[in-house]
Motif scaffolding. Structure first.
Motif, PDB file in Angstrom:
ATOM      1  N   CYS A   1       0.804  -1.222   0.000  1.00 54.21           N
ATOM      2  CA  CYS A   1       0.000   0.000   0.000  1.00 54.21           C
ATOM      3  C   CYS A   1       0.840   1.277   0.000  1.00 54.21           C
ATOM      4  O   CYS A   1       0.416   2.301  -0.538  1.00 54.21           O
ATOM      5  CB  CYS A   1      -0.976   0.010   1.181  1.00 54.21           C
ATOM      6  SG  CYS A   1      -0.190   0.010   2.798  1.00 54.21           S
ATOM      7  N   ASP A   2       2.049   1.227   0.545  1.00 55.16           N
ATOM      8  CA  ASP A   2       2.880   2.429   0.580  1.00 55.16           C
ATOM      9  C   ASP A   2       3.542   2.726  -0.756  1.00 55.16           C
ATOM     10  O   ASP A   2       4.134   3.782  -0.932  1.00 55.16           O
ATOM     11  CB  ASP A   2       3.942   2.299   1.675  1.00 55.16           C
ATOM     12  CG  ASP A   2       3.314   2.203   3.052  1.00 55.16           C
ATOM     13  OD1 ASP A   2       2.277   2.864   3.270  1.00 55.16           O
ATOM     14  OD2 ASP A   2       3.845   1.462   3.898  1.00 55.16           O
ATOM     15  N   ALA A   3       3.436   1.812  -1.705  1.00 54.62           N
ATOM     16  CA  ALA A   3       3.984   2.037  -3.042  1.00 54.62           C
ATOM     17  C   ALA A   3       2.938   2.648  -3.969  1.00 54.62           C
ATOM     18  O   ALA A   3       3.207   2.869  -5.144  1.00 54.62           O
ATOM     19  CB  ALA A   3       4.508   0.741  -3.634  1.00 54.62           C
ATOM     20  N   LEU A   4       1.758   2.925  -3.431  1.00 54.00           N
ATOM     21  CA  LEU A   4       0.743   3.608  -4.232  1.00 54.00           C
ATOM     22  C   LEU A   4       1.257   5.006  -4.569  1.00 54.00           C
ATOM     23  O   LEU A   4       2.215   5.486  -3.946  1.00 54.00           O
ATOM     24  CB  LEU A   4      -0.583   3.659  -3.463  1.00 54.00           C
ATOM     25  CG  LEU A   4      -1.275   2.302  -3.300  1.00 54.00           C
ATOM     26  CD1 LEU A   4      -2.466   2.414  -2.341  1.00 54.00           C
ATOM     27  CD2 LEU A   4      -1.724   1.764  -4.645  1.00 54.00           C
ATOM     28  N   PRO A   5       0.654   5.695  -5.528  1.00 55.44           N
ATOM     29  CA  PRO A   5       1.162   7.015  -5.930  1.00 55.44           C
ATOM     30  C   PRO A   5       1.426   7.944  -4.741  1.00 55.44           C
ATOM     31  O   PRO A   5       0.641   8.005  -3.799  1.00 55.44           O
ATOM     32  CB  PRO A   5       0.054   7.562  -6.822  1.00 55.44           C
ATOM     33  CG  PRO A   5      -0.566   6.332  -7.420  1.00 55.44           C
ATOM     34  CD  PRO A   5      -0.508   5.301  -6.306  1.00 55.44           C
ATOM     35  N   LYS A   6       2.564   8.623  -4.803  1.00 58.35           N
ATOM     36  CA  LYS A   6       3.026   9.574  -3.793  1.00 58.35           C
ATOM     37  C   LYS A   6       3.304   8.918  -2.444  1.00 58.35           C
ATOM     38  O   LYS A   6       3.339   9.586  -1.425  1.00 58.35           O
ATOM     39  CB  LYS A   6       2.033  10.723  -3.626  1.00 58.35           C
ATOM     40  CG  LYS A   6       1.834  11.544  -4.881  1.00 58.35           C
ATOM     41  CD  LYS A   6       0.862  12.667  -4.630  1.00 58.35           C
ATOM     42  CE  LYS A   6       0.605  13.434  -5.921  1.00 58.35           C
ATOM     43  NZ  LYS A   6      -0.394  14.473  -5.738  1.00 58.35           N
TER      44      LYS A   6
ATOM     45  N   LEU B   1      -4.372   4.527   1.656  1.00 64.24           N
ATOM     46  CA  LEU B   1      -5.605   5.260   1.954  1.00 64.24           C
ATOM     47  C   LEU B   1      -5.486   5.995   3.287  1.00 64.24           C
ATOM     48  O   LEU B   1      -5.849   7.166   3.396  1.00 64.24           O
ATOM     49  CB  LEU B   1      -6.807   4.311   1.967  1.00 64.24           C
ATOM     50  CG  LEU B   1      -8.151   4.964   2.260  1.00 64.24           C
ATOM     51  CD1 LEU B   1      -8.510   6.005   1.201  1.00 64.24           C
ATOM     52  CD2 LEU B   1      -9.242   3.920   2.357  1.00 64.24           C
ATOM     53  N   GLY B   2      -4.950   5.322   4.314  1.00 63.52           N
ATOM     54  CA  GLY B   2      -4.782   5.948   5.624  1.00 63.52           C
ATOM     55  C   GLY B   2      -3.843   7.137   5.578  1.00 63.52           C
ATOM     56  O   GLY B   2      -4.102   8.180   6.183  1.00 63.52           O
TER      57      GLY B   2
ATOM     58  N   SER C   1      -2.882  13.071   5.341  1.00 65.68           N
ATOM     59  CA  SER C   1      -1.862  13.895   4.678  1.00 65.68           C
ATOM     60  C   SER C   1      -0.436  13.499   5.051  1.00 65.68           C
ATOM     61  O   SER C   1       0.364  14.324   5.486  1.00 65.68           O
ATOM     62  CB  SER C   1      -2.095  15.373   4.989  1.00 65.68           C
ATOM     63  OG  SER C   1      -3.355  15.774   4.541  1.00 65.68           O
ATOM     64  N   MET C   2      -0.132  12.227   4.882  1.00 63.47           N
ATOM     65  CA  MET C   2       1.221  11.724   5.111  1.00 63.47           C
ATOM     66  C   MET C   2       1.704  11.039   3.850  1.00 63.47           C
ATOM     67  O   MET C   2       0.911  10.707   2.976  1.00 63.47           O
ATOM     68  CB  MET C   2       1.237  10.718   6.269  1.00 63.47           C
ATOM     69  CG  MET C   2       0.836  11.266   7.594  1.00 63.47           C
ATOM     70  SD  MET C   2       0.870  10.009   8.886  1.00 63.47           S
ATOM     71  CE  MET C   2      -0.474   8.941   8.404  1.00 63.47           C
ATOM     72  N   SER C   3       2.996  10.806   3.806  1.00 67.22           N
ATOM     73  CA  SER C   3       3.584  10.136   2.653  1.00 67.22           C
ATOM     74  C   SER C   3       4.828   9.377   3.100  1.00 67.22           C
ATOM     75  O   SER C   3       5.542   9.818   3.997  1.00 67.22           O
ATOM     76  CB  SER C   3       3.957  11.180   1.603  1.00 67.22           C
ATOM     77  OG  SER C   3       4.464  10.583   0.456  1.00 67.22           O
ATOM     78  N   VAL C   4       5.087   8.239   2.468  1.00 70.19           N
ATOM     79  CA  VAL C   4       6.314   7.482   2.713  1.00 70.19           C
ATOM     80  C   VAL C   4       7.296   7.848   1.615  1.00 70.19           C
ATOM     81  O   VAL C   4       6.974   7.771   0.435  1.00 70.19           O
ATOM     82  CB  VAL C   4       6.042   5.957   2.691  1.00 70.19           C
ATOM     83  CG1 VAL C   4       7.349   5.184   2.860  1.00 70.19           C
ATOM     84  CG2 VAL C   4       5.052   5.571   3.758  1.00 70.19           C
TER      85      VAL C   4
ATOM     86  N   CYS D   1       8.491   5.927  -2.686  1.00 68.58           N
ATOM     87  CA  CYS D   1       8.566   4.599  -2.090  1.00 68.58           C
ATOM     88  C   CYS D   1       8.314   3.559  -3.187  1.00 68.58           C
ATOM     89  O   CYS D   1       7.296   3.599  -3.875  1.00 68.58           O
ATOM     90  CB  CYS D   1       7.529   4.466  -0.974  1.00 68.58           C
ATOM     91  SG  CYS D   1       7.593   2.898  -0.101  1.00 68.58           S
ATOM     92  N   THR D   2       9.237   2.641  -3.346  1.00 63.77           N
ATOM     93  CA  THR D   2       9.116   1.601  -4.372  1.00 63.77           C
ATOM     94  C   THR D   2       8.319   0.413  -3.822  1.00 63.77           C
ATOM     95  O   THR D   2       8.171   0.277  -2.604  1.00 63.77           O
ATOM     96  CB  THR D   2      10.511   1.106  -4.798  1.00 63.77           C
ATOM     97  OG1 THR D   2      11.121   0.449  -3.675  1.00 63.77           O
ATOM     98  CG2 THR D   2      11.386   2.254  -5.294  1.00 63.77           C
TER      99      THR D   2
END
Length: 145
Positions: free
Chosen positions: A75-80, A84-85, A90-93, A102-103
């Protein structure tokens, strides 16, 4: 090590612990919703006695299982770098020490550690850079988007 912590807090706008916890809860709700659908489909499958009906529901069961684990791990490789969480709060990895996207491999490393070492992994967020064991392994950090 301490200088890395000071540099990161000055360079990155780190996400708070509470936002990270809320994002995690939302992401786990998504996974549990998918697993709930799987359970409902399994109970519905009991009403179909035909071979085609059973095969159809077995395929649906497998797809929902893969979807739940796939979302959890990638899920953390989704765009930006936003699941969903993370998107809701308004966070990003991003990569660390360089803010790269994030790859899928980094997302897998981050979240496999969460699955295997959850209590210890979550405990590490309380200190320094607020990085979980998975973040350290994947060389990522969670920032405000």
């Amino acid at each position: 090590m301490m200088s890395d912590s000071l540099t990161a807090t000055g360079t990155f706008n780190l996400a708070s612990r509470s936002k990270r916890l809320l994002g995690f809860i939302v992401d786990m709700a998504v996974v549990f919703f998918i697993l709930l659908l799987k359970y409902l489909m399994a109970s519905l499958a009991m009403r179909f006695y035909s071979t085609f009906g059973q095969m159809f529901f077995q395929v649906i069961d497998a797809v929902l299982t893969l979807l739940a684990f796939g979302y959890f791990l990638f899920c953390d490789a989704l765009p930006k770098g936003q699941s969903l969480g993370k998107r809701l709060f308004s966070m990003s990895v991003v990569g660390y020490p360089y803010a790269t996207n994030c790859t899928p491999f980094q997302s897998f490393l981050r979240n496999a550690c969460k699955m295997l070492f959850s209590p210890l992994d979550g405990f590490l967020v309380l200190f320094g850079l607020r990085r979980r064991l998975g973040d350290m392994l994947a060389k990522t950090i969670v920032i405000n988007a």
